[in-house]
Design a protein around this motif. Structure first.
Motif, PDB file in Angstrom:
ATOM      1  N   GLN A  37      28.375 113.806  55.984  1.00 43.34           N
ATOM      2  CA  GLN A  37      29.731 113.668  56.518  1.00 43.34           C
ATOM      3  C   GLN A  37      30.746 113.367  55.417  1.00 43.34           C
ATOM      4  N   THR A  38      30.296 112.751  54.340  1.00 42.05           N
ATOM      5  CA  THR A  38      31.232 112.308  53.301  1.00 42.05           C
ATOM      6  C   THR A  38      30.959 112.877  51.921  1.00 42.05           C
ATOM      7  N   SER A  39      29.792 113.483  51.703  1.00 43.02           N
ATOM      8  CA  SER A  39      29.476 113.955  50.352  1.00 43.02           C
ATOM      9  C   SER A  39      28.473 115.093  50.383  1.00 43.02           C
ATOM     10  N   ALA A  40      28.290 115.706  49.220  1.00 41.93           N
ATOM     11  CA  ALA A  40      27.336 116.800  49.053  1.00 41.93           C
ATOM     12  C   ALA A  40      26.447 116.515  47.858  1.00 41.93           C
ATOM     13  N   MET A  41      25.230 117.054  47.904  1.00 38.67           N
ATOM     14  CA  MET A  41      24.272 116.813  46.819  1.00 38.67           C
ATOM     15  C   MET A  41      24.133 118.062  45.950  1.00 38.67           C
ATOM     16  N   PRO A  42      24.336 117.955  44.628  1.00 43.17           N
ATOM     17  CA  PRO A  42      24.092 119.095  43.743  1.00 43.17           C
ATOM     18  C   PRO A  42      22.603 119.482  43.763  1.00 43.17           C
ATOM     19  N   VAL A  43      22.342 120.788  43.836  1.00 46.62           N
ATOM     20  CA  VAL A  43      20.955 121.259  43.820  1.00 46.62           C
ATOM     21  C   VAL A  43      20.678 122.220  42.666  1.00 46.62           C
ATOM     22  N   ALA A  44      21.726 122.794  42.079  1.00 40.90           N
ATOM     23  CA  ALA A  44      21.545 123.702  40.941  1.00 40.90           C
ATOM     24  C   ALA A  44      22.904 123.957  40.314  1.00 40.90           C
ATOM     25  N   ALA A  45      22.874 124.459  39.099  1.00 46.45           N
ATOM     26  CA  ALA A  45      24.115 124.863  38.424  1.00 46.45           C
ATOM     27  C   ALA A  45      24.325 126.363  38.600  1.00 46.45           C
ATOM     28  N   LEU A  46      25.567 126.790  38.567  1.00 48.70           N
ATOM     29  CA  LEU A  46      25.835 128.227  38.617  1.00 48.70           C
ATOM     30  C   LEU A  46      25.123 128.943  37.475  1.00 48.70           C
ATOM     31  N   SER A  47      24.973 128.274  36.354  1.00 49.79           N
ATOM     32  CA  SER A  47      24.300 128.882  35.203  1.00 49.79           C
ATOM     33  C   SER A  47      22.812 129.094  35.436  1.00 49.79           C
ATOM     34  N   ASP A  48      22.258 128.494  36.503  1.00 50.18           N
ATOM     35  CA  ASP A  48      20.847 128.719  36.841  1.00 50.18           C
ATOM     36  C   ASP A  48      20.630 130.051  37.545  1.00 50.18           C
ATOM     37  N   VAL A  49      21.712 130.700  37.991  1.00 53.90           N
ATOM     38  CA  VAL A  49      21.613 131.937  38.783  1.00 53.90           C
ATOM     39  C   VAL A  49      21.697 133.136  37.858  1.00 53.90           C
ATOM     40  N   HIS A  50      20.642 133.958  37.851  1.00 55.03           N
ATOM     41  CA  HIS A  50      20.590 135.156  37.010  1.00 55.03           C
ATOM     42  C   HIS A  50      20.128 136.343  37.837  1.00 55.03           C
ATOM     43  N   PRO A  51      20.788 137.521  37.693  1.00 57.33           N
ATOM     44  CA  PRO A  51      22.032 137.717  36.944  1.00 57.33           C
ATOM     45  C   PRO A  51      23.192 137.073  37.674  1.00 57.33           C
ATOM     46  N   PHE A  52      24.202 136.674  36.909  1.00 52.07           N
ATOM     47  CA  PHE A  52      25.329 135.986  37.517  1.00 52.07           C
ATOM     48  C   PHE A  52      26.328 137.008  38.061  1.00 52.07           C
ATOM     49  N   ALA A  53      26.553 136.950  39.354  1.00 55.40           N
ATOM     50  CA  ALA A  53      27.545 137.774  40.049  1.00 55.40           C
ATOM     51  C   ALA A  53      27.777 137.098  41.396  1.00 55.40           C
ATOM     52  N   PRO A  54      28.966 137.260  41.979  1.00 55.71           N
ATOM     53  CA  PRO A  54      29.248 136.550  43.229  1.00 55.71           C
ATOM     54  C   PRO A  54      28.207 136.762  44.318  1.00 55.71           C
ATOM     55  N   HIS A  55      27.764 138.006  44.493  1.00 54.14           N
ATOM     56  CA  HIS A  55      26.798 138.249  45.568  1.00 54.14           C
ATOM     57  C   HIS A  55      25.453 137.587  45.271  1.00 54.14           C
ATOM     58  N   ASN A  56      25.113 137.453  43.984  1.00 52.57           N
ATOM     59  CA  ASN A  56      23.837 136.819  43.670  1.00 52.57           C
ATOM     60  C   ASN A  56      23.918 135.303  43.830  1.00 52.57           C
ATOM     61  N   VAL A  57      25.104 134.735  43.635  1.00 56.87           N
ATOM     62  CA  VAL A  57      25.292 133.316  43.953  1.00 56.87           C
ATOM     63  C   VAL A  57      25.113 133.099  45.453  1.00 56.87           C
ATOM     64  N   GLU A  58      25.616 134.034  46.261  1.00 54.75           N
ATOM     65  CA  GLU A  58      25.395 133.947  47.708  1.00 54.75           C
ATOM     66  C   GLU A  58      23.902 133.982  48.032  1.00 54.75           C
ATOM     67  N   ASN A  59      23.166 134.870  47.359  1.00 54.30           N
ATOM     68  CA  ASN A  59      21.721 134.925  47.558  1.00 54.30           C
ATOM     69  C   ASN A  59      21.076 133.579  47.234  1.00 54.30           C
ATOM     70  N   ALA A  60      21.501 132.992  46.119  1.00 54.44           N
ATOM     71  CA  ALA A  60      20.931 131.704  45.700  1.00 54.44           C
ATOM     72  C   ALA A  60      21.260 130.600  46.694  1.00 54.44           C
ATOM     73  N   LEU A  61      22.473 130.606  47.242  1.00 53.06           N
ATOM     74  CA  LEU A  61      22.854 129.605  48.242  1.00 53.06           C
ATOM     75  C   LEU A  61      22.008 129.753  49.505  1.00 53.06           C
ATOM     76  N   ALA A  62      21.778 130.991  49.927  1.00 53.38           N
ATOM     77  CA  ALA A  62      20.926 131.208  51.103  1.00 53.38           C
ATOM     78  C   ALA A  62      19.506 130.718  50.837  1.00 53.38           C
ATOM     79  N   ALA A  63      18.988 131.027  49.645  1.00 50.09           N
ATOM     80  CA  ALA A  63      17.641 130.566  49.283  1.00 50.09           C
ATOM     81  C   ALA A  63      17.578 129.048  49.234  1.00 50.09           C
ATOM     82  N   ALA A  64      18.636 128.433  48.717  1.00 53.14           N
ATOM     83  CA  ALA A  64      18.673 126.970  48.662  1.00 53.14           C
ATOM     84  C   ALA A  64      18.652 126.379  50.063  1.00 53.14           C
ATOM     85  N   ALA A  65      19.439 126.951  50.972  1.00 54.62           N
ATOM     86  CA  ALA A  65      19.467 126.443  52.347  1.00 54.62           C
ATOM     87  C   ALA A  65      18.110 126.579  53.022  1.00 54.62           C
ATOM     88  N   LEU A  66      17.476 127.722  52.843  1.00 57.62           N
ATOM     89  CA  LEU A  66      16.175 127.949  53.478  1.00 57.62           C
ATOM     90  C   LEU A  66      15.122 126.984  52.942  1.00 57.62           C
TER      91      LEU A  66
END
Length: 494
Positions: A294-323
């Motif tokens: 309700q008040t905060s979020a927890m870091p789980v990875a850096a954008l630099s951990d996502v390869h190759p770096f592109a907006p759609h691949n960050v979306e893929n990583a976020l979905a994988a993180a949620a799952l």
């Protein structure tokens, strides 16, 4: 003795399979795995395929040795055995094909390999499935999920539409704790019993509409395609993961019949709200699976951990993180899993840089939305496109990216579809249309692209279309592109 018709609806591994005659439609990877598993259980199996290629003969000989009946070659699928009890179909077979239409008219059960695997997993080999579907990004996200699970110490396998049949993993003596399962719309069409631990629908855009032509016109085909994708959320037990930027995926969750307690979890490239994962500064953060959400979020990875770096691949990583967070994976494993992952080629892969020009292979972009994902990553593009467009439209793609285009080179059987869209939406962009299937067409495409490109540009192979009009698959097309680029640069003609 109980008849097959009485028990088949609730069939599992312990059912009296020797009573059943199972027809397996298609002798591909999934068809072979299904037939092999059924023969091991004592079922009478007939495998039918209209293709009789040399590459299939080893599998055919193995199945015949195990007791299966094989009917291969043109016309084999015209007749369904009169005593068939159930049909297990490969994903490429459409519902209106004669064999499957005949099975439906007799009210026989028709299953895909995932449905069969789910049933044969019960009651004694049950493990959680984490499922992923969507028009684009399925394979990458499935690999990410598998890598994160492994980083957390779980025995995991990536299976399903990614290449390895699910049944193989279910029957693997090594055993697994959890499966990362890529599911296509074709596979979901023939799956009704699945109850996944968690599932994600990454996006929904027009694709494979030719497969859904049985539904009627394009609009009806799109509705049927979306309905099949939405089946992934049926009876989900823990988390239904959707894309905040794509309302259609949220609607899928809202309309799904899930197990009580399952949560809707969004992913976004923006700052996440409660029950979402998203991006803050340069971090992927979780505001869904933390007590203080309700008040905060927890870091789980850096954008630099996502390869190759592109907006759609960050979306893929976020979905994988949620799952994976829904499965209890700790934050450090999300970051480690993303860093550990080495994707296969042909996904926004830089193959060369020379004279200020970057050459990028995204041959896996086999529909317009996939092409959109890579085009949005570059400012100035010379675009190589074309192939089998599968009934899709390029109007929205070109409306969005016309200003990025320095020039376009078109090839493939449906090149005119894209040429017409360019004429409507980007009439001032230079276009070269290459005719036919001539040898060396990719060399010619690369040469034409080189003439258009300026320092700072990206020459992008993101065809927006399938490849089998001219190549054996998207990988062969990408390899041909990389070879042609390297040959051009080595010659000094670039």
């Amino acid at each position: 003795m109980t008849s097959v018709k009485e028990w088949i609806a609730g069939a599992d591994r312990t059912s009296p399979w020797p009573q059943a005659h199972v027809v397996v439609a298609g002798l591909g990877t999934s068809g072979f795995a299904a037939a092999d598993a059924l023969l091991e259980l004592g079922a009478r199996v007939t495998v039918i395929d209209d293709v009789d290629a040399e590459a299939m003969h080893d599998h055919a000989r193995i199945l015949e040795t195990l007791g299966a009946t094989l009917r291969l070659g043109p016309g084999s699928s015209q007749h369904l055995p009169s005593d068939a009890d159930v049909v297990v179909t490969s994903p490429g077979w459409r519902p209106d094909e004669s064999l499957l239409a005949a099975a439906a008219s007799r009210d026989l059960a028709i299953w895909g390999e995932p449905e069969l695997a789910w049933r044969l997993m019960h009651p004694d080999r049950v493990i959680p499935w984490i499922g992923i579907t969507g028009t684009n990004g399925k394979t990458t996200t499935t690999q990410m999920v598998d890598s994160i699970l492994r980083a957390a110490g779980h025995k995991s396998a990536a299976v399903g539409n990614i290449g390895r049949p699910i049944i193989e993993a279910i029957n693997d003596p090594a055993g697994y704790d959890v499966l990362a399962v890529e599911l296509s719309s074709f596979q979901l069409h023939w799956s009704d019993s699945l109850s996944l631990y968690s599932a994600a629908a990454l996006n929904l855009h027009a694709d494979h509409l030719e497969w859904y032509s049985y539904a009627g016109d394009t609009d009806a085909a799109m509705v049927a395609y979306g309905a099949d994708k939405a089946k992934i959320f049926h009876n989900v037990r823990t988390a239904c993961v959707y894309n905040v930027a794509e309302p259609a995926t949220r609607t899928m969750v809202e309309e799904a019949e899930v197990i009580e307690g399952a949560r809707a979890i969004g992913f976004t490239l923006g700052i996440p709200k409660v029950a979402e994962v998203g991006v803050v500064d340069d971090m992927l953060v979780d505001r869904a699976f933390v007590q203080e959400r309700q008040t905060s979020a927890m870091p789980v990875a850096a954008l630099s951990d996502v390869h190759p770096f592109a907006p759609h691949n960050v979306e893929n990583a976020l979905a994988a993180a949620a799952l994976t967070r829904s499965f209890g994976v700790p934050p450090r494993a999300v970051a480690q899993g993303l860093r550990d992952l080495h994707l296969g080629g042909h996904r926004i892969e830089t193959v060369a840089q020379s004279d200020g020009i970057t050459w990028v292979d995204d041959s896996k972009a086999t529909n317009p939305n996939a092409a959109n994902s890579s085009m949005r990553a570059y400012e100035h593009i010379v675009w190589i496109a074309g192939g089998q467009t599968k009934g899709t439209s390029f109007d929205e793609l070109l409306t969005r990216h016309a200003k990025r285009l320095r020039g376009v080179v078109l090839l493939g059987v449906d090149r005119q579809v894209i040429a017409d869209a360019l004429r409507r939406h980007a009439p001032r962009v230079p276009v070269v249309v290459l005719d036919g299937k001539q040898t060396g067409v990719m060399d010619q495409a690369v040469q034409e692209a080189s003439r258009m490109a300026r320092p700072g540009d990206t020459v992008l192979l993101a065809p927006g279309a399938a490849s089998k009009d001219m190549w054996t698959g998207y990988a062969a097309r990408g390899d041909d592109f990389a070879r042609a680029v390297k040959s051009l640069l080595a010659s000094g003609d670039a």
